[in-house]
Motif scaffolding. Structure first.
Motif, short mmCIF file in Angstrom:
data_model
loop_
_atom_site.label_atom_id
_atom_site.label_comp_id
_atom_site.label_asym_id
_atom_site.label_seq_id
_atom_site.Cartn_x
_atom_site.Cartn_y
_atom_site.Cartn_z
N UNK A 1 -57.45 45.11 13.37
CA UNK A 1 -58.88 45.50 13.28
C UNK A 1 -59.67 44.34 12.68
N UNK A 2 -60.83 44.10 13.23
CA UNK A 2 -61.68 43.01 12.75
C UNK A 2 -63.03 43.58 12.36
N UNK A 3 -63.44 43.24 11.14
CA UNK A 3 -64.76 43.69 10.68
C UNK A 3 -65.38 42.59 9.85
N UNK A 4 -66.66 42.42 9.95
CA UNK A 4 -67.36 41.51 9.04
C UNK A 4 -68.38 42.30 8.27
N UNK A 5 -68.65 41.85 7.07
CA UNK A 5 -69.58 42.55 6.21
C UNK A 5 -70.49 41.52 5.53
N UNK A 6 -71.78 41.63 5.75
CA UNK A 6 -72.76 40.84 5.00
C UNK A 6 -73.75 41.84 4.47
N UNK A 7 -73.47 42.40 3.33
CA UNK A 7 -74.19 43.59 2.89
C UNK A 7 -75.58 43.31 2.36
N UNK A 8 -75.96 42.03 2.27
CA UNK A 8 -77.30 41.75 1.79
C UNK A 8 -78.36 42.43 2.63
N UNK A 9 -78.28 42.30 3.94
CA UNK A 9 -79.30 42.86 4.82
C UNK A 9 -79.24 44.37 4.85
N UNK A 128 -66.60 26.08 6.49
CA UNK A 128 -65.40 26.24 7.29
C UNK A 128 -64.96 27.69 7.40
N UNK A 129 -65.20 28.45 6.36
CA UNK A 129 -64.86 29.87 6.39
C UNK A 129 -65.90 30.71 7.14
N UNK A 130 -66.99 30.09 7.53
CA UNK A 130 -67.99 30.79 8.31
C UNK A 130 -68.99 31.58 7.51
N UNK A 131 -69.06 31.33 6.19
CA UNK A 131 -69.97 32.09 5.34
C UNK A 131 -71.35 31.45 5.24
N UNK A 132 -71.60 30.40 5.98
CA UNK A 132 -72.96 29.85 6.06
C UNK A 132 -73.69 30.58 7.18
N UNK A 133 -74.18 31.74 6.85
CA UNK A 133 -74.90 32.55 7.82
C UNK A 133 -75.06 33.96 7.30
N UNK A 134 -76.07 34.67 7.81
CA UNK A 134 -76.26 36.06 7.43
C UNK A 134 -75.22 36.95 8.10
N UNK A 135 -74.67 36.48 9.23
CA UNK A 135 -73.59 37.16 9.90
C UNK A 135 -72.49 36.14 10.16
N UNK A 136 -71.24 36.58 10.16
CA UNK A 136 -70.15 35.66 10.33
C UNK A 136 -69.00 36.34 11.07
N UNK A 249 -65.60 41.01 -4.37
CA UNK A 249 -65.06 40.72 -3.04
C UNK A 249 -65.61 41.66 -1.97
N UNK A 250 -66.58 42.48 -2.34
CA UNK A 250 -67.17 43.44 -1.42
C UNK A 250 -68.59 43.05 -1.01
N UNK A 251 -69.05 41.91 -1.45
CA UNK A 251 -70.43 41.52 -1.17
C UNK A 251 -70.56 40.85 0.19
N UNK A 252 -69.80 39.80 0.41
CA UNK A 252 -69.78 39.11 1.70
C UNK A 252 -68.30 38.87 2.03
N UNK A 253 -67.85 39.52 3.06
CA UNK A 253 -66.43 39.39 3.40
C UNK A 253 -66.21 39.81 4.85
N UNK A 254 -65.02 39.49 5.33
CA UNK A 254 -64.59 40.05 6.61
C UNK A 254 -63.15 40.50 6.46
N UNK A 255 -62.72 41.36 7.36
CA UNK A 255 -61.35 41.83 7.38
C UNK A 255 -60.69 41.39 8.67
N UNK A 256 -59.48 40.91 8.54
CA UNK A 256 -58.73 40.43 9.70
C UNK A 256 -57.28 40.87 9.54
N UNK A 257 -56.79 41.63 10.49
CA UNK A 257 -55.41 42.12 10.49
C UNK A 257 -55.07 42.80 9.16
#
Length: 351
Positions: A1-9, A128-136, A249-257
């Protein structure tokens, strides 16, 4: 399962902190509230006990300042900061504003106090981790590129700041003030509010909160966000000039596998720190309390079980940690303020 979370917006004002009385009292005529979206997160301003016109003018001035800071020091959209990063990559010196020079000098000091675990020079790793963005996207960085940056060890101590002239001994340094700018903005907001004659206000920038005065006859009262549940972990009063900052670790994160990868990277490994779910610091009144509340939570979060050593280094006695397995550790000074809901797991008090 893949999910991304950018909870600021989606409401990051509640990510690190629930302002439990903030919205509940908005029906009172003497409480004025305004929201905006700046710094990649939601901003909440509340002014108590002032005429509507005065409150509106003051909050407007604060939001205008936030917009200025956002545009000036954005880490990946064209800004004074990205221009400096481009010069550093070319091994060139750059002339910067008085404000940016002062911010970088201060960030150097804060980084050194935390053994470099607070490291605004590691913008390349964040990118490199893709966190330069409102969505990743939920993806791992290229291992070779990650290794190249780690081998170069970009640090704030690589910067040479002489007046307004900034250069770097290390061209891999790429500055990202995301762990500093919200706290700096808190201090700027309080200065503007005081200058506008506002005596009682609460400023919340995505969970980084600073209090001015009080709410009527009582202090402002806030709730610490539970890192795994949509409810407060505990509530506490916040007094005039105090600031709270939380790294989680719940503010800006994604889940992978099935694994969570947060934006809070350990500069020693280039990987997301995993020792804690959240780390909150409360900074008692002092100069630049807002800035300190933002920066000081990062080394303690990354340090995991050694968190208390790092809060001491910043002269912070009020702090709380939720460990990776959900246990709660809190300093004696902060425990005396907190009210936990019924059914809260055992709390360990540390000196």
């Amino acid at each position: 399962m893949r999910r991304w979370h950018a909870l600021g917006r989606l409401g990051a004002a509640w990510v690190a902190l629930w302002c439990v009385v903030l919205l509940g009292a908005c029906t009172q005529p003497q409480l004025f509230h305004q929201e905006a979206y700046v710094f990649g997160t939601r901003v909440d301003l509340t002014v108590y006990g002032e005429p509507h016109e005065a409150a509106a003018e003051a909050m407007g001035a604060v939001l205008q300042e936030f917009d200025r800071l956002h545009r000036a020091y954005h880490a990946w959209q064209p800004s004074e900061l990205t221009a400096l990063n481009e010069a550093i990559a070319r091994s060139e010196a750059a002339t910067v504003s008085d404000e940016l020079a002062a911010m970088l000098t201060d960030a150097q000091r804060l980084s050194a106090a935390g053994d470099g675990l607070f490291n605004p020079a590691m913008g390349a790793l964040i990118g490199l981790w893709g966190f330069h963005g409102d969505e990743f996207a939920p993806r791992l960085p290229d291992a070779a590129a990650l290794g190249t940056v780690l081998e170069a060890r970009p640090r704030m101590s690589d910067l040479v700041i002489t007046g307004n002239r900034v250069e770097s001994r290390n061209p891999v340094v790429q500055l990202d003030l995301g762990g500093y700018a919200k706290g700096y903005a808190l201090d700027r907001a309080v200065a503007i509010l005081r200058d506008k004659g506002i005596d009682n206000a609460l400023v919340n920038i995505g969970g980084n909160v600073m209090a001015l005065g009080k709410k009527g006859d009582a202090p402002w009262r806030l709730g610490l966000q539970h890192p795994r549940e949509p409810q407060p972990l505990a509530t506490l009063p916040l007094y005039d000039g105090e600031a709270i900052g939380t790294s989680g670790d719940y503010q800006r994160y994604f889940e992978l596998e099935g694994r969570r990868y947060s934006h809070l990277l350990d500069p020693r490994t280039g990987m997301p720190a995993t020792g804690s779910q959240s780390l909150t610091v409360l900074v008692t009144p002092r100069e630049d309390a807002g800035t300190l509340s933002d920066a000081a939570s990062k080394p303690a979060f990354i340090a995991g079980d050694d968190w208390r050593e790092y809060t001491r280094r910043y002269d912070i006695d009020h702090a709380l940690r939720v460990t990776a397995d959900g246990r709660i550790e809190v300093t004696r000074a902060l425990r005396a303020r907190l009210q936990f809901p019924s059914g809260t797991p055992e709390v360990t008090v540390v000196d």
